[in-house]
Scaffold this motif. Structure first.
Motif, PDB file in Angstrom:
ATOM      1  N   THR A 116       9.296   6.370   0.805  1.00 53.89           N
ATOM      2  CA  THR A 116      10.627   5.811   0.588  1.00 53.89           C
ATOM      3  C   THR A 116      10.699   4.451   1.267  1.00 53.89           C
ATOM      4  O   THR A 116       9.861   4.114   2.112  1.00 53.89           O
ATOM      5  CB  THR A 116      11.697   6.732   1.194  1.00 53.89           C
ATOM      6  OG1 THR A 116      11.522   6.751   2.627  1.00 53.89           O
ATOM      7  CG2 THR A 116      11.592   8.138   0.645  1.00 53.89           C
ATOM      8  N   GLU A 117      11.695   3.691   0.907  1.00 52.38           N
ATOM      9  CA  GLU A 117      11.867   2.383   1.522  1.00 52.38           C
ATOM     10  C   GLU A 117      12.096   2.519   3.027  1.00 52.38           C
ATOM     11  O   GLU A 117      11.609   1.696   3.822  1.00 52.38           O
ATOM     12  CB  GLU A 117      13.053   1.640   0.880  1.00 52.38           C
ATOM     13  CG  GLU A 117      13.225   0.204   1.361  1.00 52.38           C
ATOM     14  CD  GLU A 117      12.040  -0.682   1.036  1.00 52.38           C
ATOM     15  OE1 GLU A 117      11.793  -1.634   1.810  1.00 52.38           O
ATOM     16  OE2 GLU A 117      11.343  -0.417   0.025  1.00 52.38           O
ATOM     17  N   GLU A 118      12.794   3.555   3.408  1.00 53.14           N
ATOM     18  CA  GLU A 118      13.049   3.780   4.836  1.00 53.14           C
ATOM     19  C   GLU A 118      11.740   4.044   5.592  1.00 53.14           C
ATOM     20  O   GLU A 118      11.536   3.528   6.701  1.00 53.14           O
ATOM     21  CB  GLU A 118      13.991   4.974   5.004  1.00 53.14           C
ATOM     22  CG  GLU A 118      14.346   5.257   6.461  1.00 53.14           C
ATOM     23  CD  GLU A 118      15.305   6.435   6.585  1.00 53.14           C
ATOM     24  OE1 GLU A 118      15.643   6.779   7.739  1.00 53.14           O
ATOM     25  OE2 GLU A 118      15.704   7.005   5.549  1.00 53.14           O
ATOM     26  N   GLN A 119      10.863   4.850   4.986  1.00 51.30           N
ATOM     27  CA  GLN A 119       9.574   5.115   5.616  1.00 51.30           C
ATOM     28  C   GLN A 119       8.730   3.841   5.725  1.00 51.30           C
ATOM     29  O   GLN A 119       8.063   3.613   6.733  1.00 51.30           O
ATOM     30  CB  GLN A 119       8.800   6.161   4.814  1.00 51.30           C
ATOM     31  CG  GLN A 119       9.267   7.595   5.010  1.00 51.30           C
ATOM     32  CD  GLN A 119       8.435   8.557   4.199  1.00 51.30           C
ATOM     33  OE1 GLN A 119       8.311   8.410   2.977  1.00 51.30           O
ATOM     34  NE2 GLN A 119       7.855   9.552   4.863  1.00 51.30           N
ATOM     35  N   ALA A 160      -1.872  10.884   2.113  1.00 48.61           N
ATOM     36  CA  ALA A 160      -1.510   9.583   1.555  1.00 48.61           C
ATOM     37  C   ALA A 160      -2.278   8.468   2.250  1.00 48.61           C
ATOM     38  O   ALA A 160      -2.759   7.527   1.598  1.00 48.61           O
ATOM     39  CB  ALA A 160      -0.008   9.351   1.693  1.00 48.61           C
ATOM     40  N   ILE A 161      -2.401   8.572   3.577  1.00 46.51           N
ATOM     41  CA  ILE A 161      -3.139   7.571   4.339  1.00 46.51           C
ATOM     42  C   ILE A 161      -4.585   7.500   3.860  1.00 46.51           C
ATOM     43  O   ILE A 161      -5.150   6.423   3.670  1.00 46.51           O
ATOM     44  CB  ILE A 161      -3.100   7.894   5.846  1.00 46.51           C
ATOM     45  CG1 ILE A 161      -1.662   7.834   6.384  1.00 46.51           C
ATOM     46  CG2 ILE A 161      -4.003   6.941   6.621  1.00 46.51           C
ATOM     47  CD1 ILE A 161      -1.024   6.479   6.308  1.00 46.51           C
ATOM     48  N   THR A 162      -5.189   8.661   3.651  1.00 50.23           N
ATOM     49  CA  THR A 162      -6.582   8.721   3.199  1.00 50.23           C
ATOM     50  C   THR A 162      -6.737   8.100   1.818  1.00 50.23           C
ATOM     51  O   THR A 162      -7.696   7.357   1.561  1.00 50.23           O
ATOM     52  CB  THR A 162      -7.079  10.178   3.171  1.00 50.23           C
ATOM     53  OG1 THR A 162      -6.974  10.738   4.490  1.00 50.23           O
ATOM     54  CG2 THR A 162      -8.523  10.253   2.710  1.00 50.23           C
ATOM     55  N   GLU A 163      -5.818   8.402   0.922  1.00 45.29           N
ATOM     56  CA  GLU A 163      -5.891   7.839  -0.427  1.00 45.29           C
ATOM     57  C   GLU A 163      -5.756   6.317  -0.395  1.00 45.29           C
ATOM     58  O   GLU A 163      -6.463   5.605  -1.113  1.00 45.29           O
ATOM     59  CB  GLU A 163      -4.792   8.447  -1.306  1.00 45.29           C
ATOM     60  CG  GLU A 163      -5.027   9.911  -1.656  1.00 45.29           C
ATOM     61  CD  GLU A 163      -3.939  10.474  -2.557  1.00 45.29           C
ATOM     62  OE1 GLU A 163      -3.082   9.683  -3.012  1.00 45.29           O
ATOM     63  OE2 GLU A 163      -3.952  11.687  -2.814  1.00 45.29           O
ATOM     64  N   ALA A 181       0.809  -1.217   0.000  1.00 42.53           N
ATOM     65  CA  ALA A 181       0.000   0.000   0.000  1.00 42.53           C
ATOM     66  C   ALA A 181       0.845   1.270   0.000  1.00 42.53           C
ATOM     67  O   ALA A 181       0.465   2.289  -0.598  1.00 42.53           O
ATOM     68  CB  ALA A 181      -0.927   0.003   1.211  1.00 42.53           C
ATOM     69  N   LEU A 182       2.004   1.223   0.642  1.00 35.90           N
ATOM     70  CA  LEU A 182       2.815   2.428   0.819  1.00 35.90           C
ATOM     71  C   LEU A 182       3.865   2.656  -0.270  1.00 35.90           C
ATOM     72  O   LEU A 182       4.441   3.750  -0.345  1.00 35.90           O
ATOM     73  CB  LEU A 182       3.534   2.363   2.175  1.00 35.90           C
ATOM     74  CG  LEU A 182       2.636   2.406   3.415  1.00 35.90           C
ATOM     75  CD1 LEU A 182       3.462   2.114   4.659  1.00 35.90           C
ATOM     76  CD2 LEU A 182       1.939   3.759   3.537  1.00 35.90           C
ATOM     77  N   LYS A 183       4.102   1.671  -1.105  1.00 37.05           N
ATOM     78  CA  LYS A 183       5.217   1.767  -2.043  1.00 37.05           C
ATOM     79  C   LYS A 183       5.089   2.916  -3.035  1.00 37.05           C
ATOM     80  O   LYS A 183       6.105   3.439  -3.524  1.00 37.05           O
ATOM     81  CB  LYS A 183       5.409   0.450  -2.782  1.00 37.05           C
ATOM     82  CG  LYS A 183       4.267   0.036  -3.692  1.00 37.05           C
ATOM     83  CD  LYS A 183       4.564  -1.321  -4.335  1.00 37.05           C
ATOM     84  CE  LYS A 183       3.450  -1.765  -5.270  1.00 37.05           C
ATOM     85  NZ  LYS A 183       3.747  -3.087  -5.872  1.00 37.05           N
ATOM     86  N   ARG A 184       3.878   3.341  -3.345  1.00 44.49           N
ATOM     87  CA  ARG A 184       3.671   4.452  -4.281  1.00 44.49           C
ATOM     88  C   ARG A 184       3.888   5.807  -3.625  1.00 44.49           C
ATOM     89  O   ARG A 184       4.056   6.818  -4.311  1.00 44.49           O
ATOM     90  CB  ARG A 184       2.252   4.408  -4.853  1.00 44.49           C
ATOM     91  CG  ARG A 184       1.977   3.278  -5.822  1.00 44.49           C
ATOM     92  CD  ARG A 184       0.551   3.357  -6.312  1.00 44.49           C
ATOM     93  NE  ARG A 184       0.238   4.699  -6.827  1.00 44.49           N
ATOM     94  CZ  ARG A 184      -1.000   5.170  -7.005  1.00 44.49           C
ATOM     95  NH1 ARG A 184      -2.045   4.429  -6.687  1.00 44.49           N
ATOM     96  NH2 ARG A 184      -1.183   6.380  -7.491  1.00 44.49           N
ATOM     97  N   TYR A 185       3.873   5.828  -2.300  1.00 44.83           N
ATOM     98  CA  TYR A 185       3.879   7.109  -1.596  1.00 44.83           C
ATOM     99  C   TYR A 185       5.120   7.371  -0.752  1.00 44.83           C
ATOM    100  O   TYR A 185       5.357   8.520  -0.377  1.00 44.83           O
ATOM    101  CB  TYR A 185       2.653   7.180  -0.664  1.00 44.83           C
ATOM    102  CG  TYR A 185       1.334   7.008  -1.358  1.00 44.83           C
ATOM    103  CD1 TYR A 185       0.624   8.106  -1.847  1.00 44.83           C
ATOM    104  CD2 TYR A 185       0.774   5.741  -1.534  1.00 44.83           C
ATOM    105  CE1 TYR A 185      -0.597   7.949  -2.477  1.00 44.83           C
ATOM    106  CE2 TYR A 185      -0.455   5.573  -2.160  1.00 44.83           C
ATOM    107  CZ  TYR A 185      -1.135   6.682  -2.636  1.00 44.83           C
ATOM    108  OH  TYR A 185      -2.337   6.518  -3.266  1.00 44.83           O
TER     109      TYR A 185
END
Length: 264
Positions: A44-47, A65-68, A38-42
């Motif tokens: 960094t790898e570190e995040q 980003a969370i909402t999207e 879910a997070l890969k589009r928004y």
């Protein structure tokens, strides 16, 4: 179970449906895999690694980003439940469900899938123990509260908020076991389960859902789904988004109150 028994034990009746649904293949969401995808589009790898190790809030991921991501998950799950059930016709499904109607367990299974996804993206810890076939009491209690919020049960909202405060105050990576099973939250869980046992089996399904899905593997009614699943998912999303737990960069003070018997 007779109708009289269902009415006398509504909480137990709902728990039976929930447990059966949780055992269906595909219902449990892998938190790590979901967050990574879910997070890969928004991010960094570190995040992403920080979000998995701690939470999306701790990783400082923006609420936009969370909402999207949440909206995308709701759209995806709504699409699945609107079309042919992904859980229908899977070998062994009937054996897992037992005496619980398959259509009811399947619908509950979809509710549990979106509840998990929304919980994880809004910074809740893993709800299920890896490899455990049975769900533990704390997880069952938390799922009862999530579904209660979806059904608009006001006391369920208060219960979820209290658990979120406990998790946030301890930067915890697991649910507050004692509070959910015998402490301050447990009476709320019992009340919510009792309400859902009546509302879900006697009102929602008796009034149309069971009739709309007469056989295993039948298509879920698009109108039915848009009238129930979508708004219920949005209701849970709105409540989770309002909690302090999900705020970007949230850091709670190290106050040991995970299993406290009293919380404001």
């Amino acid at each position: 179970m007779t109708e009289e028994q269902e009415i006398a034990n509504p909480g137990s009746n709902f728990s039976q449906v929930l447990d059966a649904a949780a055992k269906l293949p595909g219902v449990r969401i892998d938190r790590t895999a979901y967050l990574r995808a879910a997070l890969k589009r928004y991010c960094t790898e570190e995040q992403i690694e920080k979000a998995i190790a701690d939470s999306p809030a701790a990783a400082g991921i923006p609420l936009k980003a969370i909402t999207e991501i949440a909206n995308t998950s709701i759209t995806y799950e709504t699409s699945k439940v609107t079309g042919l059930s992904a859980l229908a016709g899977i070998p062994g499904g009937l054996a897992v469900v037992g005496t619980v109607p398959v259509d009811l367990a399947q619908y509950m299974g979809h509710l549990l899938r979106i509840a998990q996804k929304l919980a994880y993206i809004y910074s809740w810890p893993d709800l299920f123990d890896d490899g455990a076939e049975e769900i533990d009491e704390a997880t069952e209690s938390m799922l009862v509260l999530f579904v209660g919020v979806m059904f608009g049960v006001q006391i369920a909202q208060g219960g979820v908020a209290k658990v979120a405060n406990m998790i946030a105050a301890n930067v915890a990576r697991k649910l507050p076991q004692r509070a959910l099973t015998q402490g301050v939250i447990y009476p709320i869980v019992k009340k919510v389960a009792g309400y859902l046992g009546v509302a879900m089996t006697k009102k929602l399904f008796a009034s149309g859902v069971a009739k709309a899905i007469p056989v295993v593997g039948a298509l879920f009614s698009g109108g039915l789904t848009l009238g129930t699943f979508l708004p219920m998912s949005k209701r849970l999303q709105k409540h989770l988004a309002s909690l302090e737990l999900t705020k970007p960069g949230h850091r709670a003070e190290s106050t040991e109150i995970i299993d406290a018997e009293v919380i404001n």
